[in-house]
Motif scaffolding. Structure first.
Motif, PDB file in Angstrom:
ATOM      1  N   VAL A  48      36.610  36.003  31.845  1.00 46.85           N
ATOM      2  CA  VAL A  48      36.669  37.414  31.456  1.00 46.85           C
ATOM      3  C   VAL A  48      37.659  37.589  30.302  1.00 46.85           C
ATOM      4  O   VAL A  48      37.382  38.298  29.329  1.00 46.85           O
ATOM      5  N   GLN A  49      38.780  36.899  30.376  1.00 40.46           N
ATOM      6  CA  GLN A  49      39.789  37.031  29.319  1.00 40.46           C
ATOM      7  C   GLN A  49      39.290  36.484  27.985  1.00 40.46           C
ATOM      8  O   GLN A  49      39.707  36.956  26.932  1.00 40.46           O
ATOM      9  N   SER A  50      38.383  35.509  28.028  1.00 38.14           N
ATOM     10  CA  SER A  50      37.869  34.989  26.764  1.00 38.14           C
ATOM     11  C   SER A  50      36.943  36.000  26.085  1.00 38.14           C
ATOM     12  O   SER A  50      36.771  35.975  24.877  1.00 38.14           O
ATOM     13  N   GLN A  51      36.324  36.894  26.870  1.00 34.94           N
ATOM     14  CA  GLN A  51      35.499  37.943  26.257  1.00 34.94           C
ATOM     15  C   GLN A  51      36.313  39.194  25.975  1.00 34.94           C
ATOM     16  O   GLN A  51      36.007  39.958  25.069  1.00 34.94           O
ATOM     17  N   MET A  52      37.296  39.446  26.831  1.00 40.40           N
ATOM     18  CA  MET A  52      38.048  40.696  26.770  1.00 40.40           C
ATOM     19  C   MET A  52      39.518  40.398  26.933  1.00 40.40           C
ATOM     20  O   MET A  52      40.058  40.504  28.027  1.00 40.40           O
ATOM     21  N   PRO A  53      40.160  40.002  25.853  1.00 40.81           N
ATOM     22  CA  PRO A  53      41.585  39.693  25.982  1.00 40.81           C
ATOM     23  C   PRO A  53      42.319  40.945  26.479  1.00 40.81           C
ATOM     24  O   PRO A  53      41.915  42.049  26.144  1.00 40.81           O
ATOM     25  N   GLY A  54      43.314  40.751  27.291  1.00 43.66           N
ATOM     26  CA  GLY A  54      44.040  41.923  27.777  1.00 43.66           C
ATOM     27  C   GLY A  54      43.685  42.304  29.202  1.00 43.66           C
ATOM     28  O   GLY A  54      44.383  43.096  29.815  1.00 43.66           O
ATOM     29  N   VAL A  55      42.583  41.753  29.721  1.00 44.87           N
ATOM     30  CA  VAL A  55      42.291  41.988  31.137  1.00 44.87           C
ATOM     31  C   VAL A  55      43.288  41.160  31.925  1.00 44.87           C
ATOM     32  O   VAL A  55      43.417  39.955  31.695  1.00 44.87           O
ATOM     33  N   ASN A  56      44.030  41.803  32.821  1.00 38.63           N
ATOM     34  CA  ASN A  56      44.979  40.951  33.518  1.00 38.63           C
ATOM     35  C   ASN A  56      44.445  40.440  34.839  1.00 38.63           C
ATOM     36  O   ASN A  56      43.508  40.980  35.420  1.00 38.63           O
ATOM     37  N   ALA A  57      45.046  39.331  35.263  1.00 34.64           N
ATOM     38  CA  ALA A  57      44.554  38.615  36.434  1.00 34.64           C
ATOM     39  C   ALA A  57      44.528  39.517  37.663  1.00 34.64           C
ATOM     40  O   ALA A  57      43.605  39.442  38.466  1.00 34.64           O
ATOM     41  N   SER A  58      45.515  40.413  37.784  1.00 38.51           N
ATOM     42  CA  SER A  58      45.556  41.225  39.000  1.00 38.51           C
ATOM     43  C   SER A  58      44.343  42.156  39.086  1.00 38.51           C
ATOM     44  O   SER A  58      43.858  42.448  40.175  1.00 38.51           O
ATOM     45  N   THR A  59      43.806  42.588  37.935  1.00 40.14           N
ATOM     46  CA  THR A  59      42.590  43.414  37.945  1.00 40.14           C
ATOM     47  C   THR A  59      41.406  42.596  38.469  1.00 40.14           C
ATOM     48  O   THR A  59      40.577  43.093  39.240  1.00 40.14           O
ATOM     49  N   VAL A  60      41.333  41.346  38.043  1.00 41.47           N
ATOM     50  CA  VAL A  60      40.256  40.464  38.522  1.00 41.47           C
ATOM     51  C   VAL A  60      40.395  40.265  40.027  1.00 41.47           C
ATOM     52  O   VAL A  60      39.421  40.406  40.779  1.00 41.47           O
ATOM     53  N   TYR A  61      41.595  39.976  40.478  1.00 44.46           N
ATOM     54  CA  TYR A  61      41.811  39.711  41.907  1.00 44.46           C
ATOM     55  C   TYR A  61      41.498  40.947  42.738  1.00 44.46           C
ATOM     56  O   TYR A  61      40.883  40.860  43.790  1.00 44.46           O
ATOM     57  N   ARG A  62      41.903  42.119  42.230  1.00 45.56           N
ATOM     58  CA  ARG A  62      41.623  43.355  42.956  1.00 45.56           C
ATOM     59  C   ARG A  62      40.121  43.613  43.032  1.00 45.56           C
ATOM     60  O   ARG A  62      39.607  44.052  44.053  1.00 45.56           O
ATOM     61  N   THR A  63      39.412  43.321  41.929  1.00 48.63           N
ATOM     62  CA  THR A  63      37.961  43.528  41.922  1.00 48.63           C
ATOM     63  C   THR A  63      37.283  42.593  42.925  1.00 48.63           C
ATOM     64  O   THR A  63      36.375  43.004  43.657  1.00 48.63           O
ATOM     65  N   LEU A  64      37.739  41.360  42.984  1.00 57.05           N
ATOM     66  CA  LEU A  64      37.180  40.423  43.967  1.00 57.05           C
ATOM     67  C   LEU A  64      37.384  40.943  45.394  1.00 57.05           C
ATOM     68  O   LEU A  64      36.477  40.891  46.223  1.00 57.05           O
ATOM     69  N   THR A  65      38.587  41.458  45.659  1.00 56.51           N
ATOM     70  CA  THR A  65      38.873  42.005  46.993  1.00 56.51           C
ATOM     71  C   THR A  65      37.962  43.189  47.312  1.00 56.51           C
ATOM     72  O   THR A  65      37.439  43.318  48.416  1.00 56.51           O
ATOM     73  N   LEU A  66      37.763  44.054  46.304  1.00 57.47           N
ATOM     74  CA  LEU A  66      36.879  45.213  46.500  1.00 57.47           C
ATOM     75  C   LEU A  66      35.456  44.776  46.788  1.00 57.47           C
ATOM     76  O   LEU A  66      34.782  45.329  47.664  1.00 57.47           O
ATOM     77  N   LEU A  67      34.993  43.780  46.048  1.00 55.23           N
ATOM     78  CA  LEU A  67      33.630  43.292  46.260  1.00 55.23           C
ATOM     79  C   LEU A  67      33.493  42.676  47.646  1.00 55.23           C
ATOM     80  O   LEU A  67      32.427  42.732  48.258  1.00 55.23           O
ATOM     81  N   GLU A  68      34.577  42.121  48.146  1.00 57.84           N
ATOM     82  CA  GLU A  68      34.548  41.617  49.520  1.00 57.84           C
ATOM     83  C   GLU A  68      34.520  42.793  50.501  1.00 57.84           C
ATOM     84  O   GLU A  68      33.771  42.783  51.470  1.00 57.84           O
ATOM     85  N   ASP A  69      35.311  43.823  50.229  1.00 54.03           N
ATOM     86  CA  ASP A  69      35.335  45.003  51.113  1.00 54.03           C
ATOM     87  C   ASP A  69      33.961  45.643  51.253  1.00 54.03           C
ATOM     88  O   ASP A  69      33.622  46.144  52.319  1.00 54.03           O
ATOM     89  N   VAL A  70      33.185  45.656  50.172  1.00 48.17           N
ATOM     90  CA  VAL A  70      31.872  46.295  50.254  1.00 48.17           C
ATOM     91  C   VAL A  70      30.789  45.299  50.678  1.00 48.17           C
ATOM     92  O   VAL A  70      29.609  45.628  50.681  1.00 48.17           O
ATOM     93  N   GLY A  71      31.183  44.083  51.030  1.00 50.24           N
ATOM     94  CA  GLY A  71      30.239  43.141  51.637  1.00 50.24           C
ATOM     95  C   GLY A  71      29.464  42.271  50.667  1.00 50.24           C
ATOM     96  O   GLY A  71      28.536  41.572  51.063  1.00 50.24           O
TER      97      GLY A  71
END
Ligand SMILES: [Zn+2]
Ligand SMILES: [Zn+2]
Ligand SMILES: [Zn+2]
Length: 149
Positions: A48-71
């Motif tokens: 993701v960072q190679s396409q969109m520099p500035g995305v931080n790792a914690s946003t990725v980790y939070r999104t993964l957690t959310l995707l787990e929450d919704v199954g």
């Protein structure tokens, strides 16, 4: 529940949860959907960072957690930490070589046998998919037992 297969369905699911769909979160979801097999949080972050520099790792980790929450995703603990699978691909027992990192899986029959064995022995219902079984693969065993020439 039917398997969710498109980015749009995922984004809808997240929107139902009241999540704002930022371009960053869209890019992260798209990258996750492109991934096959194991989804490593670190790999997703790099891609993701190679396409969109500035995305931080914690946003990725939070999104993964959310995707787990919704199954949509579920996690398993492998040799290098947690990785994610699409939920419909998560039902397998990992065998991970502690030496070379080779990743194998038990057959469903073997996993059932092991589950039944543990249940019968201890009255315990194991979730064998959650943690990998760590050990040495056949190749590394033969290397370590080979006598010096
Ligand atoms: Zn796996
Ligand atoms: Zn866990
Ligand atoms: Zn190995």
């Amino acid at each position: 529940m039917a398997a969710i297969t498109t980015d749009t369905e995922i984004l809808d699911r997240l929107k139902e949860r009241g999540l704002r769909m930022t371009p960053q979160r869209r890019a992260i979801v798209a990258e996750i959907m492109r991934s096959k097999g194991h989804i490593s949080p670190a790999d997703i972050t790099h891609r993701v960072q190679s396409q969109m520099p500035g995305v931080n790792a914690s946003t990725v980790y939070r999104t993964l957690t959310l995707l787990e929450d919704v199954g949509i995703l579920s996690h398993a603990h492998l040799e290098d930490g947690p990785e994610y699978h699409r939920s419909e691909e998560a039902e397998h027992v990992h065998l991970i070589c502690a030496h070379c990192g080779r990743d194998d899986a038990l057959t469903d029959d073997a996993a059932d046998t092991l589950t039944t064995f543990i249940r019968t022995q201890r009255g315990f219902e194991p979730d064998l998919t959650h943690f990998a079984i760590s050990g040495l693969c056949a190749r590394c065993q033969s290397k370590s037992t080979r006598s010096p020439a």
